[in-house]
Design a protein around this motif. Structure first.
Motif, PDB file in Angstrom:
ATOM      1  N   ASN A   1     -28.777-147.120  -2.759  1.00  0.00           N
ATOM      2  CA  ASN A   1     -27.779-146.047  -2.895  1.00  0.00           C
ATOM      3  C   ASN A   1     -28.217-145.021  -3.949  1.00  0.00           C
TER       4      ASN A   1
ATOM      5  N   GLU B   1     -36.039-142.114 -16.111  1.00  0.00           N
ATOM      6  CA  GLU B   1     -37.025-142.903 -16.872  1.00  0.00           C
ATOM      7  C   GLU B   1     -38.438-142.682 -16.347  1.00  0.00           C
TER       8      GLU B   1
ATOM      9  N   ALA C   1     -36.373-135.227 -16.634  1.00  0.00           N
ATOM     10  CA  ALA C   1     -36.706-134.625 -15.343  1.00  0.00           C
ATOM     11  C   ALA C   1     -35.444-134.694 -14.498  1.00  0.00           C
ATOM     12  N   SER C   2     -35.484-134.136 -13.312  1.00  0.00           N
ATOM     13  CA  SER C   2     -34.336-134.306 -12.414  1.00  0.00           C
ATOM     14  C   SER C   2     -34.157-135.804 -12.178  1.00  0.00           C
ATOM     15  N   PRO C   3     -32.977-136.319 -12.471  1.00  0.00           N
ATOM     16  CA  PRO C   3     -32.809-137.787 -12.388  1.00  0.00           C
ATOM     17  C   PRO C   3     -32.447-138.257 -10.984  1.00  0.00           C
ATOM     18  N   THR C   4     -32.646-139.515 -10.766  1.00  0.00           N
ATOM     19  CA  THR C   4     -32.095-140.185  -9.598  1.00  0.00           C
ATOM     20  C   THR C   4     -30.639-140.505  -9.922  1.00  0.00           C
ATOM     21  N   VAL C   5     -29.728-140.078  -9.057  1.00  0.00           N
ATOM     22  CA  VAL C   5     -28.306-140.321  -9.311  1.00  0.00           C
ATOM     23  C   VAL C   5     -27.813-141.423  -8.377  1.00  0.00           C
ATOM     24  N   THR C   6     -27.123-142.376  -8.962  1.00  0.00           N
ATOM     25  CA  THR C   6     -26.520-143.454  -8.184  1.00  0.00           C
ATOM     26  C   THR C   6     -25.004-143.346  -8.311  1.00  0.00           C
TER      27      THR C   6
ATOM     28  N   ASP D   1     -27.208-133.492  -5.341  1.00  0.00           N
ATOM     29  CA  ASP D   1     -28.399-132.691  -5.611  1.00  0.00           C
ATOM     30  C   ASP D   1     -28.551-132.525  -7.122  1.00  0.00           C
ATOM     31  N   PRO D   2     -29.303-133.419  -7.760  1.00  0.00           N
ATOM     32  CA  PRO D   2     -29.368-133.374  -9.225  1.00  0.00           C
ATOM     33  C   PRO D   2     -30.438-132.429  -9.778  1.00  0.00           C
TER      34      PRO D   2
ATOM     35  N   ASP E   1     -30.861-141.571 -13.749  1.00  0.00           N
ATOM     36  CA  ASP E   1     -32.059-142.240 -14.260  1.00  0.00           C
ATOM     37  C   ASP E   1     -33.260-141.295 -14.185  1.00  0.00           C
TER      38      ASP E   1
ATOM     39  N   TYR F   1     -29.818-141.310  -4.929  1.00  0.00           N
ATOM     40  CA  TYR F   1     -30.085-139.940  -4.489  1.00  0.00           C
ATOM     41  C   TYR F   1     -31.251-139.424  -5.323  1.00  0.00           C
TER      42      TYR F   1
END
Lengths: 171, 352
Positions: free
Chosen positions: A15, B351, B283-288, B318-319, B349, A17
């Protein structure tokens, strides 16, 4: 499994994005998955720009691996040793040549590659039995240094052989 | 004309005695320093520690108050990553060498090797290129195979730790490569060209990790919790209240009530306001996304349709490094121009 979700990649498993940002570690994992699994990791077609990014990453990885492998193969074979290489180099001094009427460099011989003796082809070791009363026996085996060298060279050669020609041409 | 000048008599013995000041080794070093910068470095003035969360104050992903399995490549306490799997437990408010601090126990979890590491990003390590660096940490272990390692473009193997079950301050001084990859990592593990096998019961207790310029391991630089949290949030953050960790459907008061702002721009599409990060991310993070209400589906934000909460069935995020927004696609029953209550939690995230 991934799919494109507007301007991001959606990871169905976690899950997540994931932005299309090369500095994002999950984005790099998506590229790795495309390299390893191809279309099987993607729900639907892989977008062209993503496929291109994966191809570029794979190319750069292969190029780096190829450079490491060729450097490894360029090292001397420990079973054969290495011959000394010398060359004539100027000492920095100059003398006047009365015949040519010009100053000339004074040269001396310099060792540019030192000689290395081949290692012993075999080594002998004592083998002890589980039977406490039994005498240890001697066993002669290939020198482990040679074994390691042969294995590493074989791995390096396999990398070179597997490298696509366009990658080799880029070196 | 002759001028006669008289000076008072000098007792040479007393003058020489004055020169014999009680100067220790450190004082001598200060006197020998050729520049103020050198003196600055000698006394360890200014910000020193390049490690973030070196005393494990911040733990946004979980409290790790009991031993928790950490998979290979996963993060646990903030900024600390697993190179190989282990169990991790965090102990707070401990006294080590007279200093009140926290430590983590990194222990065997059935895999033949384990590694605990922190990656330092290129923007921070730029000043280190070609410099002499010292890493220090308090370590308590029962396994003599554990030691320092780092990767700065090539492997460097540091000293092994004293394995007598007592706390020791381990230090390692090395010169860092002038040309390095996009990050560099400090590891606590067993690797030295290959992984020797460790076994059940093996552990490392680690506290007060510091990486600094220079040849000397200075005392650990303690930073305030707020400052350390902000440093960690550059890499990972979430919107769960203090004391909660990212998980679905926790039904936390206030977060479950929802806030206004889900703006419909057709009967089936809507968008949230920008959710700004309190700290700009690396950086542009991964969003959960996580569900806020206990009745919402896992991983889904929800919208109040004037009678009940409904899942955002098809959401997209869209982060950027500063903010993100959530969009609803394929919804139903909305009126363009209306705003709706929404609720949802998230983690971001970025990281290394």
């Amino acid at each position: 499994m991934f799919n494109i979700n507007e301007n991001t990649i959606y990871c169905q498993t976690h899950n997540h994005y994931i932005p299309l940002d090369p500095a994002n570690r999950h984005y790099q994992e998506v590229l790795d998955a495309i390299i390893a699994e191809g279309a099987a990791c993607f729900d639907g077609d892989i977008p062209e720009d993503l496929q291109a990014a994966a191809d570029e990453k794979q190319f750069n990885q292969q190029l780096a691996d190829y450079r490491v492998a060729t450097a490894r193969l360029a090292q001397y074979i420990v079973a054969d040793g290495r011959a000394e290489v010398t060359e004539m180099q100027p000492t920095g001094e100059q003398v006047f040549n009365e015949e040519t009427m010009e100053m000339e460099d004074v040269m001396h011989e310099v060792i540019t590659v030192t000689a290395i003796e081949p290692v012993e082809p075999t080594v002998t070791r004592m083998v002890y039995s589980d039977d406490m009363d039994a005498e240890p026996t001697e066993e002669t085996i290939e020198n482990p240094v040679i074994t390691t060298d042969v294995a590493e060279r074989a791995a390096a050669q396999a990398t070179v052989d597997a490298t696509p020609e366009p990658v080799k041409d880029a070196v | 004309m002759t001028v006669r000048i008289e000076k008072p008599a000098i007792n040479v013995r007393e003058e020489l005695a004055d020169l014999r000041k009680p100067t220790g080794l450190a004082g001598e070093a200060m006197l020998r320093a050729e520049t103020p910068q050198e003196q600055f470095n000698l006394i360890g003035a200014g910000r020193r520690n390049l490690i973030i969360n070196g005393d494990f104050q911040v733990s946004q992903r979980g409290d790790y108050s009991s031993s928790t399995s950490v998979a290979s490549g996963a993060y646990s306490v903030d900024r600390w990553k697993s190179n190989d799997p282990f169990n991790l437990q965090r102990f707070t408010g401990q006294v080590i060498d007279g200093i009140r601090t926290n430590y983590v126990k990194v222990s065997y979890n059935g895999t033949a090797s384990m590694g605990f590491m922190q990656l330092i990003e290129d923007k921070d390590y730029e000043v280190l290129r070609g410099q002499t660096i010292t890493i220090s940490a308090y370590v308590r272990t029962n396994q003599a195979l554990f030691g320092f390692r780092l990767y700065d473009g090539s492997q460097k193997y540091g000293p092994r730790f004293v394995a007598d079950g007592n706390w020791h301050r381990a230090t390692w001084t090395f010169t860092w490569s002038p040309s390095s990859p996009s990050y560099f990592n400090i590891l606590f593990d067993t690797y030295q060209g290959s992984f020797p096998t460790i076994g059940s019961g093996d552990y490392m207790d680690i506290a007060m990790v510091q990486v600094e310029l220079g040849k000397v391991a200075t005392p650990f630089e303690h930073r305030s919790y707020g400052e350390e949290l902000a440093l960690c949030q550059r890499y990972y953050q979430h919107n769960f209240p203090t004391g909660y960790y990212p998980a679905n459907g926790q039904g936390i008061t206030d977060t479950e009530d929802g806030v206004s702002g889900w703006a419909a721009f057709s009967s089936s599409t809507a968008r949230s306001p920008y959710v700004y990060f309190p700290v700009t991310m690396r950086a542009s993070p991964t969003v959960t996304p996580y569900s806020a209400g206990s009745s919402d589906s896992d991983g889904k934000w929800a919208r109040y349709n004037f009678s009940a909460w409904v899942d955002i069935v098809s959401q997209s995020i869209d982060p950027t490094s500063s903010f993100f927004a959530v969009r609803e696609n394929g919804g139903s029953g909305m009126t363009a121009g209306y705003t709706y209550l929404m609720r949802g939690m998230w983690s971001a995230d970025a990281e290394l």
